[in-house]
Design a protein around this motif. Structure first.
Motif, short mmCIF file in Angstrom:
data_model
loop_
_atom_site.label_atom_id
_atom_site.label_comp_id
_atom_site.label_asym_id
_atom_site.label_seq_id
_atom_site.Cartn_x
_atom_site.Cartn_y
_atom_site.Cartn_z
N ALA A 173 -10.50 -48.77 -6.25
CA ALA A 173 -10.41 -47.70 -7.13
C ALA A 173 -9.08 -47.66 -8.13
N TYR A 174 -9.51 -47.32 -9.41
CA TYR A 174 -8.70 -47.54 -10.35
C TYR A 174 -7.96 -49.14 -10.62
N THR A 175 -8.82 -50.03 -10.37
CA THR A 175 -8.24 -51.22 -10.54
C THR A 175 -9.02 -51.71 -11.79
N ILE A 231 -18.95 -32.26 -4.74
CA ILE A 231 -17.75 -32.99 -4.74
C ILE A 231 -17.80 -34.10 -5.46
N GLU A 232 -16.65 -34.52 -6.08
CA GLU A 232 -16.77 -35.83 -7.13
C GLU A 232 -15.90 -36.90 -6.41
N PRO A 233 -16.10 -37.55 -5.53
CA PRO A 233 -15.31 -38.57 -5.04
C PRO A 233 -15.46 -39.60 -5.86
N GLY A 234 -14.27 -40.38 -5.73
CA GLY A 234 -14.12 -41.70 -6.52
C GLY A 234 -13.32 -42.47 -5.22
N MET A 235 -12.12 -42.45 -5.39
CA MET A 235 -11.24 -43.48 -4.56
C MET A 235 -11.80 -43.23 -2.97
N ALA A 236 -12.27 -41.99 -2.62
CA ALA A 236 -12.71 -41.96 -1.22
C ALA A 236 -13.97 -42.80 -0.99
N THR A 287 -0.71 -36.11 -2.27
CA THR A 287 -0.97 -36.20 -0.80
C THR A 287 -2.40 -36.45 -0.34
N ARG A 288 -3.35 -35.91 -1.25
CA ARG A 288 -4.69 -35.94 -0.75
C ARG A 288 -4.63 -35.23 0.65
N SER A 289 -3.90 -34.09 0.85
CA SER A 289 -4.02 -33.54 2.29
C SER A 289 -4.88 -32.25 2.35
N GLY A 343 -12.68 -34.22 -6.80
CA GLY A 343 -12.66 -35.48 -5.96
C GLY A 343 -11.06 -35.20 -5.42
N GLY A 344 -10.36 -36.41 -5.21
CA GLY A 344 -8.89 -36.54 -4.80
C GLY A 344 -8.90 -36.76 -3.03
N PHE A 345 -9.96 -36.74 -2.46
CA PHE A 345 -9.83 -37.13 -1.12
C PHE A 345 -9.50 -38.62 -0.64
C1 LIG Z 1 -12.61 -34.45 -12.45
C2 LIG Z 1 -12.58 -35.22 -11.74
N1 LIG Z 1 -13.24 -35.74 -10.68
C3 LIG Z 1 -13.02 -36.69 -9.61
C4 LIG Z 1 -12.14 -37.44 -9.85
C5 LIG Z 1 -12.11 -38.58 -8.74
O1 LIG Z 1 -10.54 -38.55 -8.01
P1 LIG Z 1 -10.52 -39.58 -6.90
O2 LIG Z 1 -10.86 -40.86 -7.43
O3 LIG Z 1 -9.18 -39.08 -6.62
O4 LIG Z 1 -11.42 -39.24 -5.67
C6 LIG Z 1 -11.11 -37.41 -10.86
C7 LIG Z 1 -9.86 -38.03 -10.92
O5 LIG Z 1 -8.82 -38.02 -11.67
C8 LIG Z 1 -11.32 -36.17 -11.80
O6 LIG Z 1 -10.26 -36.10 -12.69
#
Ligand SMILES: Cc1ncc(COP(=O)(O)O)c(C=O)c1O
Length: 398
Positions: A354-356, A256-261, A189-191, A220-222
């Motif tokens: 993201a993830y593509t 924080i470790e954003p990727g998708m966001a 949900t990224r809630s 991450g996960g936002f």
């Molecule tokens: C340790 C860690 N940090 C950051 C992320 C980035 O997550 P997102 O792309 O959902 O923001 C992930 C994704 O699996 C992760 O495993």
């Protein structure tokens, strides 16, 4: 962002476009939220989400650390010139050599497994500082929202069954300082609830084990860059409310470790119609793009897309927009009562960063061109792979 400027209309499709202003504006919102609510922070850009060299270098230039989870990613960060201690090193697949080097270089290294605890014996005395990844029951705190509701997560040391306590004890016996905790949790949900839960666990673990922490890494996960979803401001302000009960902002950094966001929204994928054919059941509009380039795991049920077509068109009741691969299920979407598409029309898919690119297989065709779009100007930042790149590093018989 689907509006691809005239300048790009003649580029050979398919290609990805990175919209620089959208990327930078969204990133600014993230830093503003952090400055407002926890002005002692590190942003680690998640390499796994999209490690296109231009992108990782750009996040480095914006001041991000490199968040890496393998020796290859760790070495890639060094290769593109990331300062040697501005690397976060996570995950279970570190090699011993890169782990020891990262600890020695004072990177942020979060231990994920027993073998890494054993490797600590070989770290030089004065550099003995480490973070630890916590495995906790997120499903219990956020019912229905975790990725593995019945089986639980598999990363880090389990809080509930005492494995975390054992690991902390072992690390302390080795006279290694536990300087941080890592709590990344992928969710369905990224809630905001997920981040409430993470912050509560961080406080509980700190108190229970009397940890004196330089950082709390919430992973991450936002969501980001989507107006209908939670905003950075909301995520960080929730973290502030909870974390400030147990942590001093001046002493403990929020990582924080954003990727998708940060990279999901600002990338588009541009394709052209190459054929239109009618069968007994359907009209198939064949394109030179593929579902594997925007949804490699084939899990999404719809995509953000727009059409670039000239002139008036009559509406067609049903067109199946398809990809170039020879897999039957490479069908991107069904266009109902949409303008009748013709050869040469363009279909642009948005929010596909993201993830593509990182998960697209080298199936039938190789990696496409990637352009950077900056105020309507286009610059090639990755040239498409040809067979020459595909055979690179292979040994071929004469
Ligand atoms: C340790 C860690 N940090 C950051 C992320 C980035 O997550 P997102 O792309 O959902 O923001 C992930 C994704 O699996 C992760 O495993």
């Amino acid at each position: 962002m689907g509006q691809i400027k005239a300048a790009a209309m003649n580029f050979k499709t398919p290609f990805y476009v990175i919209h620089k202003n959208e990327l930078d504006d969204n990133y600014k919102k993230l830093t503003s939220a952090l400055e407002k609510h926890w002005n002692n922070y590190i942003i680690g850009y998640s390499y796994k989400t999209n490690a296109l060299p231009w992108i990782i270098k750009h996040f480095d230039s914006l001041g991000c650390y490199a968040e890496t989870v393998s020796e290859d990613e760790y070495e890639l960060a060094k290769l593109v010139g990331v300062t040697k201690n501005k690397i976060i090193y996570n995950g279970p697949i570190k090699t011993k050599e890169s782990f020891l080097e990262a600890v020695q270089n004072e990177c942020i290294v979060n231990i994920d497994s027993q073998r890494e605890i054993d490797w600590l014996d070989e770290v030089k005395e004065e550099k003995k500082s480490i973070g630890i990844r916590i495995n906790f029951d997120i499903e219990k705190m956020c019912p229905g929202q975790s990725q593995c509701p019945n089986e639980g997560g598999r990363f880090g040391f389990c809080y509930e069954n005492g494995e975390l306590g054992k690991a902390i004890k072992q690390i302390r016996e080795k006279k290694v300082n536990i300087s941080g905790i890592h709590l990344h949790t992928s969710s369905k949900t990224r809630s905001l609830d997920i981040y409430r839960a993470i912050a509560n666990v961080a406080c509980k673990v700190k108190e229970e084990f009397s940890l004196d922490l330089d950082y709390v890494d919430i992973g991450g996960g936002f969501f980001g860059g989507l107006s209908t979803k939670p905003q950075f401001e909301e995520y960080i302000s929730i973290m502030e409310d909870i974390l400030s009960k147990s942590f001093d902002k001046k002493k403990t950094k929020l990582i924080i470790e954003p990727g998708m966001a940060v990279i999901g929204a600002p990338i588009s994928y541009v394709t052209s119609v190459i054929d239109v054919k009618d069968t007994e059941f359907n009209r198939f509009v064949v394109t030179d793009g593929t579902r594997t380039s925007i949804d490699p795991l084939m899990t999404k049920s719809s995509y953000f897309y727009s059409l670039i077509i000239d002139g008036e068109r009559i509406v067609h009741p049903k067109q199946i927009i398809s990809g170039y691969t020879c897999m039957e299920h490479d069908r991107l979407f069904e266009g109902n009562n949409m303008p009748t598409l013709c050869i040469g029309d363009k279909i642009v898919y948005d929010k596909v960063g993201a993830y593509t690119m990182c998960l697209t297989p080298l199936f039938i065709k190789y990696f496409p061109d990637v352009y950077l779009e900056n105020n309507g100007e286009y610059q090639l930042v990755r040239k498409a792979w040809k067979p020459e790149q595909y055979v690179m590093n292979s040994m071929i018989e004469d």
